[in-house]
Design a protein around this motif. Structure first.
Motif, PDB file in Angstrom:
ATOM      1  N   LEU A   8       0.750  -1.142  -0.218  1.00 43.03           N
ATOM      2  CA  LEU A   8       0.053   0.006  -0.120  1.00 43.03           C
ATOM      3  C   LEU A   8       0.796   1.212  -0.041  1.00 43.03           C
ATOM      4  CD1 LEU A   8      -2.650  -0.757   2.716  1.00 43.03           C
ATOM      5  CD2 LEU A   8      -2.426  -1.603   0.386  1.00 43.03           C
ATOM      6  N   PRO A   9       0.434   2.267  -0.852  1.00 43.60           N
ATOM      7  CA  PRO A   9       1.308   3.494  -0.548  1.00 43.60           C
ATOM      8  C   PRO A   9       1.141   3.927   0.694  1.00 43.60           C
ATOM      9  CG  PRO A   9      -0.768   3.835  -1.668  1.00 43.60           C
ATOM     10  CD  PRO A   9      -0.671   2.355  -1.591  1.00 43.60           C
ATOM     11  N   GLU A  10       2.482   4.490   1.314  1.00 43.28           N
ATOM     12  CA  GLU A  10       2.267   5.086   2.622  1.00 43.28           C
ATOM     13  C   GLU A  10       1.644   6.447   2.845  1.00 43.28           C
ATOM     14  OE1 GLU A  10       5.699   7.006   5.708  1.00 43.28           O
ATOM     15  OE2 GLU A  10       5.881   6.490   3.787  1.00 43.28           O
ATOM     16  N   ILE A  11       1.558   7.360   1.608  1.00 43.69           N
ATOM     17  CA  ILE A  11       0.755   8.721   1.626  1.00 43.69           C
ATOM     18  C   ILE A  11      -0.025   8.517   0.632  1.00 43.69           C
ATOM     19  CG2 ILE A  11       1.129  10.864   1.437  1.00 43.69           C
ATOM     20  CD1 ILE A  11       2.198   9.880   4.029  1.00 43.69           C
ATOM     21  N   ILE A  12      -1.354   8.955   0.947  1.00 44.26           N
ATOM     22  CA  ILE A  12      -2.373   9.301  -0.312  1.00 44.26           C
ATOM     23  C   ILE A  12      -2.892  10.500  -0.032  1.00 44.26           C
ATOM     24  CG2 ILE A  12      -3.018   6.768  -0.249  1.00 44.26           C
ATOM     25  CD1 ILE A  12      -5.389   7.308   1.526  1.00 44.26           C
ATOM     26  N   ALA A  13      -3.457  11.321  -1.320  1.00 42.84           N
ATOM     27  CA  ALA A  13      -3.902  12.583  -1.210  1.00 42.84           C
ATOM     28  C   ALA A  13      -5.108  12.589  -2.228  1.00 42.84           C
ATOM     29  CB  ALA A  13      -2.971  13.623  -1.627  1.00 42.84           C
ATOM     30  N   ALA A  14      -5.845  13.556  -1.917  1.00 43.83           N
ATOM     31  CA  ALA A  14      -7.115  13.835  -2.583  1.00 43.83           C
ATOM     32  C   ALA A  14      -7.294  15.253  -2.871  1.00 43.83           C
ATOM     33  CB  ALA A  14      -8.412  13.399  -1.967  1.00 43.83           C
ATOM     34  N   ILE A  15      -7.584  15.810  -3.968  1.00 40.96           N
ATOM     35  CA  ILE A  15      -7.871  17.354  -4.292  1.00 40.96           C
ATOM     36  C   ILE A  15      -9.412  17.481  -4.863  1.00 40.96           C
ATOM     37  CG2 ILE A  15      -7.193  19.522  -5.695  1.00 40.96           C
ATOM     38  CD1 ILE A  15      -4.430  18.205  -5.394  1.00 40.96           C
ATOM     39  N   ASP A  16     -10.059  18.422  -4.353  1.00 36.60           N
ATOM     40  CA  ASP A  16     -11.190  18.731  -4.697  1.00 36.60           C
ATOM     41  C   ASP A  16     -11.340  20.205  -5.463  1.00 36.60           C
ATOM     42  OD1 ASP A  16     -14.050  19.777  -5.048  1.00 36.60           O
ATOM     43  OD2 ASP A  16     -14.431  19.571  -2.749  1.00 36.60           O
ATOM     44  N   LEU A  17     -11.508  20.086  -6.685  1.00 37.34           N
ATOM     45  CA  LEU A  17     -11.474  21.343  -7.621  1.00 37.34           C
ATOM     46  C   LEU A  17     -12.843  21.744  -7.481  1.00 37.34           C
ATOM     47  CD1 LEU A  17      -9.235  20.129 -10.507  1.00 37.34           C
ATOM     48  CD2 LEU A  17      -8.407  21.221  -8.304  1.00 37.34           C
ATOM     49  N   GLY A  18     -13.289  22.627  -6.495  1.00 41.67           N
ATOM     50  CA  GLY A  18     -14.556  23.133  -6.578  1.00 41.67           C
ATOM     51  C   GLY A  18     -14.788  24.419  -7.278  1.00 41.67           C
ATOM     52  N   SER A  21     -13.863  26.961  -3.932  1.00 44.60           N
ATOM     53  CA  SER A  21     -12.613  26.746  -3.342  1.00 44.60           C
ATOM     54  C   SER A  21     -11.877  25.332  -3.880  1.00 44.60           C
ATOM     55  CB  SER A  21     -12.860  26.564  -1.805  1.00 44.60           C
ATOM     56  OG  SER A  21     -13.447  27.870  -1.288  1.00 44.60           O
ATOM     57  N   PHE A  22     -10.718  25.400  -3.895  1.00 43.74           N
ATOM     58  CA  PHE A  22      -9.913  24.370  -4.145  1.00 43.74           C
ATOM     59  C   PHE A  22      -9.466  23.367  -2.526  1.00 43.74           C
ATOM     60  CE2 PHE A  22      -8.200  25.038  -8.616  1.00 43.74           C
ATOM     61  CZ  PHE A  22      -9.673  24.970  -9.117  1.00 43.74           C
ATOM     62  N   HIS A  23      -9.688  22.433  -2.372  1.00 45.17           N
ATOM     63  CA  HIS A  23      -9.226  21.700  -1.096  1.00 45.17           C
ATOM     64  C   HIS A  23      -8.098  20.535  -1.518  1.00 45.17           C
ATOM     65  CE1 HIS A  23     -12.362  23.587   1.181  1.00 45.17           C
ATOM     66  NE2 HIS A  23     -13.039  23.589   0.316  1.00 45.17           N
ATOM     67  N   GLY A  88     -12.769  17.340 -10.380  1.00 47.47           N
ATOM     68  CA  GLY A  88     -13.476  18.601 -10.936  1.00 47.47           C
ATOM     69  C   GLY A  88     -14.557  18.386 -10.711  1.00 47.47           C
ATOM     70  N   THR A  89     -15.220  19.552 -10.283  1.00 47.75           N
ATOM     71  CA  THR A  89     -16.865  19.514 -10.128  1.00 47.75           C
ATOM     72  C   THR A  89     -17.591  20.423 -11.024  1.00 47.75           C
ATOM     73  OG1 THR A  89     -17.028  20.977  -8.478  1.00 47.75           O
ATOM     74  CG2 THR A  89     -16.734  18.822  -7.773  1.00 47.75           C
ATOM     75  N   ASN A  90     -18.583  21.282 -10.703  1.00 43.05           N
ATOM     76  CA  ASN A  90     -19.762  21.829 -11.747  1.00 43.05           C
ATOM     77  C   ASN A  90     -18.950  22.560 -12.775  1.00 43.05           C
ATOM     78  OD1 ASN A  90     -22.728  22.405 -12.099  1.00 43.05           O
ATOM     79  ND2 ASN A  90     -21.865  24.277 -12.006  1.00 43.05           N
ATOM     80  N   THR A  91     -18.098  23.757 -12.196  1.00 43.15           N
ATOM     81  CA  THR A  91     -17.589  24.450 -13.274  1.00 43.15           C
ATOM     82  C   THR A  91     -16.968  23.800 -14.467  1.00 43.15           C
ATOM     83  OG1 THR A  91     -17.335  26.419 -11.706  1.00 43.15           O
ATOM     84  CG2 THR A  91     -15.797  26.447 -13.714  1.00 43.15           C
ATOM     85  N   ILE A 108       0.857  20.858 -14.144  1.00 39.21           N
ATOM     86  CA  ILE A 108       1.421  21.458 -13.132  1.00 39.21           C
ATOM     87  C   ILE A 108       1.392  20.314 -11.800  1.00 39.21           C
ATOM     88  CG2 ILE A 108       0.782  22.878 -10.996  1.00 39.21           C
ATOM     89  CD1 ILE A 108      -0.081  24.931 -13.167  1.00 39.21           C
ATOM     90  N   LEU A 109       0.227  19.519 -11.929  1.00 42.41           N
ATOM     91  CA  LEU A 109       0.170  18.577 -11.070  1.00 42.41           C
ATOM     92  C   LEU A 109       1.044  17.165 -11.037  1.00 42.41           C
ATOM     93  CD1 LEU A 109      -3.811  19.212 -10.368  1.00 42.41           C
ATOM     94  CD2 LEU A 109      -1.685  19.764  -8.602  1.00 42.41           C
ATOM     95  N   SER A 110       1.229  16.863 -12.239  1.00 37.51           N
ATOM     96  CA  SER A 110       1.714  15.723 -12.783  1.00 37.51           C
ATOM     97  C   SER A 110       0.769  14.541 -12.270  1.00 37.51           C
ATOM     98  CB  SER A 110       2.952  15.399 -12.073  1.00 37.51           C
ATOM     99  OG  SER A 110       4.005  16.502 -12.398  1.00 37.51           O
ATOM    100  N   HIS A 111      -0.630  14.671 -12.345  1.00 34.77           N
ATOM    101  CA  HIS A 111      -1.571  13.552 -12.171  1.00 34.77           C
ATOM    102  C   HIS A 111      -2.598  13.999 -12.792  1.00 34.77           C
ATOM    103  CE1 HIS A 111       0.439  11.439  -8.476  1.00 34.77           C
ATOM    104  NE2 HIS A 111       0.678  12.655  -8.367  1.00 34.77           N
ATOM    105  N   PRO A 112      -3.519  12.876 -13.085  1.00 35.21           N
ATOM    106  CA  PRO A 112      -4.871  13.296 -14.038  1.00 35.21           C
ATOM    107  C   PRO A 112      -5.890  13.679 -13.141  1.00 35.21           C
ATOM    108  CG  PRO A 112      -4.482  10.790 -13.491  1.00 35.21           C
ATOM    109  CD  PRO A 112      -3.141  11.471 -13.069  1.00 35.21           C
ATOM    110  N   ILE A 113      -6.891  14.598 -13.774  1.00 37.15           N
ATOM    111  CA  ILE A 113      -7.840  15.215 -13.098  1.00 37.15           C
ATOM    112  C   ILE A 113      -9.117  14.417 -13.848  1.00 37.15           C
ATOM    113  CG2 ILE A 113      -9.328  17.259 -12.883  1.00 37.15           C
ATOM    114  CD1 ILE A 113      -6.805  18.750 -13.068  1.00 37.15           C
TER     115      ILE A 113
END
Length: 502
Positions: A8-18, A21-23, A88-91, A108-113
């Motif tokens: 399992l990866p040790e660190i995981i992350a999630a980004i909400d492109l609202g 706001s971005f979280h 990514g959400t509504n916008t 920029i992120l080097s990860h798919p959205i």
């Protein structure tokens, strides 16, 4: 990156492109599958506020968003793709130039959205909220007012029973009714009425399901909860009477810039009026008297969903099984084609350089669902199937993933429609066409729909050249397959691929 014994990866992350706001949320994934939050970042970018009347995100809003993502990227750039989810959400669902923005952001992120549909957003919201609440019997209503959309979910335990996403939010409402900053009683009432009209068609169905508690989450509702608490209007969540007091305070202020409410941050001021109008409409239409607040929302839901994928409890598997049942898919034929497609993939993935672990499961799901359109009509069933997969509410799938499934099913037989793949997100274009070649061959080899095992078939690929090697005399003994392979030479040739067999 260090991993646990279970890989399992040790660190995981999630980004909400609202839309407002971005979280970003970063967590440590324990060997047990549980997570421990180690970092949270939030930035108010108001991406939805940059949408013009033509549906174009203006340069200023894009720059704010990209500057935010530059900061976020420092935490996730080195993480493997399997350890990160960005949604990514509504916008980004409605903007005409969404793909151009996504391309810059991914660079920029080097990860798919992923761009997720409204009901999928609702599912993830509920998942995040449910994980933060104590287990209780009975139904709960969860409400999330975002920048451009509002999600309503009735659920029980960890299961969302009814999900809806409505096109009204704090940014879109504020921009439409309070863009000049002026607040009047008439404008507030008009905005509330407009939100009520959007909510009204869903009200009866939601009310009949009933619920025992109402939970609000995310920025708008949490900001209003802070205000009514600090002002002393409601010390436990949000009450309808407290909302009416907040409404009166906005009317008295007459302008956004003159608001001096306790608990109201400067970054929330420009969208507080719109958010309040939507929330008042929800309370009124659904007859809500009291709402409790959850600290968790979609970003946590993204994390928990990601953990499910990592630990092989992927909700998309259940979605595919449910779709097969609903549409009467021949399970035996689906299993035959899937088994062969996966064998072909294992033989070609290194030669073709297909290593994207987020993409390859889609070949399996496309093989399972390639005949989903047969219940509509045997004639052009691949077209019907593609339409279903493009437009269905498929839990766990992003819009881009559904588009790839649709393209694969559309081109699994007859003409190879390369134009369908050109419209996909960049990482899916080349790999998607390669997967389609393998799916076509697998379907062709099982035209007879029998349980007779196929012989050992060797496949070698180099760029767009595909070579199949069958056991001696097998094709002579299976003349229908031979005839199909001869036709396939022409279909693949029109798509730029060269098929040879012996």
């Amino acid at each position: 990156m260090r991993t646990t014994n279970q890989h399992l990866p040790e660190i995981i992350a999630a980004i909400d492109l609202g839309s407002n706001s971005f979280h970003m949320i970063v967590a440590r994934l324990e060997a047990t599958g549980t997570i421990s939050i180690i970092d949270r970042l939030r930035e108010n970018v108001r991406l939805g506020g940059g949408l013009d009347e033509n549906g174009i995100i203006n340069e200023s809003a894009q720059n704010r968003a990209l500057e935010c993502l530059e900061k976020f990227s420092q935490r996730i750039r080195e993480l493997p793709q399997s350890a990160v989810r960005i949604a990514g959400t509504n916008t980004l669902r409605i903007a005409e130039n969404a793909q151009a923005f996504v391309d810059k952001a991914e660079n920029i992120l080097s990860h798919p959205i992923e761009i997720i549909a409204g009901r999928e957003e609702a599912r993830l919201i509920y998942l995040g909220v449910a994980h933060g609440l104590a287990a209780k019997k009975g139904n709960r209503l969860v409400v999330d007012i975002g920048g451009g959309s509002t999600e309503l979910i009735i659920g029980q335990g960890m299961t969302a029973l009814r999900r809806e996403s409505l096109y009204t939010g704090c940014v879109s409402t504020s921009k439409r009714f309070f863009n000049d900053g002026i607040i009047t009683e008439k404008t507030l009432n008009t905005a509330i009425t407009e939100a009520s009209l959007i909510l009204f068609p869903q009200a009866a169905d939601f009310k009949t399901r009933q619920w025992d508690e109402t939970i609000g989450c995310s920025g708008t509702i949490k900001a209003i909860a802070n205000i009514v608490h600090d002002e002393g209007w409601c010390l436990n969540g949000i009450s309808y009477s407290a909302l009416k007091k907040l409404r009166d305070a906005l009317i008295k202020a007459k302008h956004i810039d003159k608001l001096t409410l306790k608990g109201l941050s400067d970054s929330r001021k420009p969208v507080i009026a719109g958010g309040l109008c939507v929330l008042l409409a929800i309370f009124k239409i659904l007859a809500i008297k009291q709402m409790q607040i959850s600290e968790q929302s979609m970003r946590e839901g993204l994390l928990y969903d990601l953990v499910g994928r990592i630990t092989h409890h992927d909700v998309r598997d259940a979605t595919v099984e449910s779709a097969m049942t609903r549409w009467g898919v021949d399970d035996k034929q689906a299993q035959r084609v899937t088994h062969t497609a996966e064998k072909l993939y294992l033989s070609t993935c290194k030669q073709w350089g297909i290593a994207a672990e987020q993409i390859t499961p889609l070949l399996k799901w496309a093989a399972m669902l390639h005949e989903i359109g047969l219940q509509v009509s045997h004639n052009n069933y691949h077209k019907h199937g593609a339409y279903i997969l493009q437009n269905a509410d498929m839990q766990g799938f992003s819009r881009q993933e559904q588009a790839l499934l649709a393209a694969l099913v559309l081109s699994h037989r007859s003409k190879f429609r390369t134009s369908a793949f050109k419209q996909l997100m960049t990482p899916f274009i080349k790999t998607g066409k390669q997967m389609c070649v393998l799916l076509r061959i697998a379907v062709l080899l099982h035209r007879g729909r029998t349980d007779l095992p196929l012989p050992e078939i060797n496949i070698n690929v180099q760029d767009k050249n595909i070579n199949l090697c069958f056991p001696k005399n097998w094709l002579d003994e299976n003349r229908m397959t031979l005839a199909d392979l001869i036709k396939e030479i022409n279909h693949l040739d029109n798509a730029g691929y060269k098929l040879r067999f012996e």
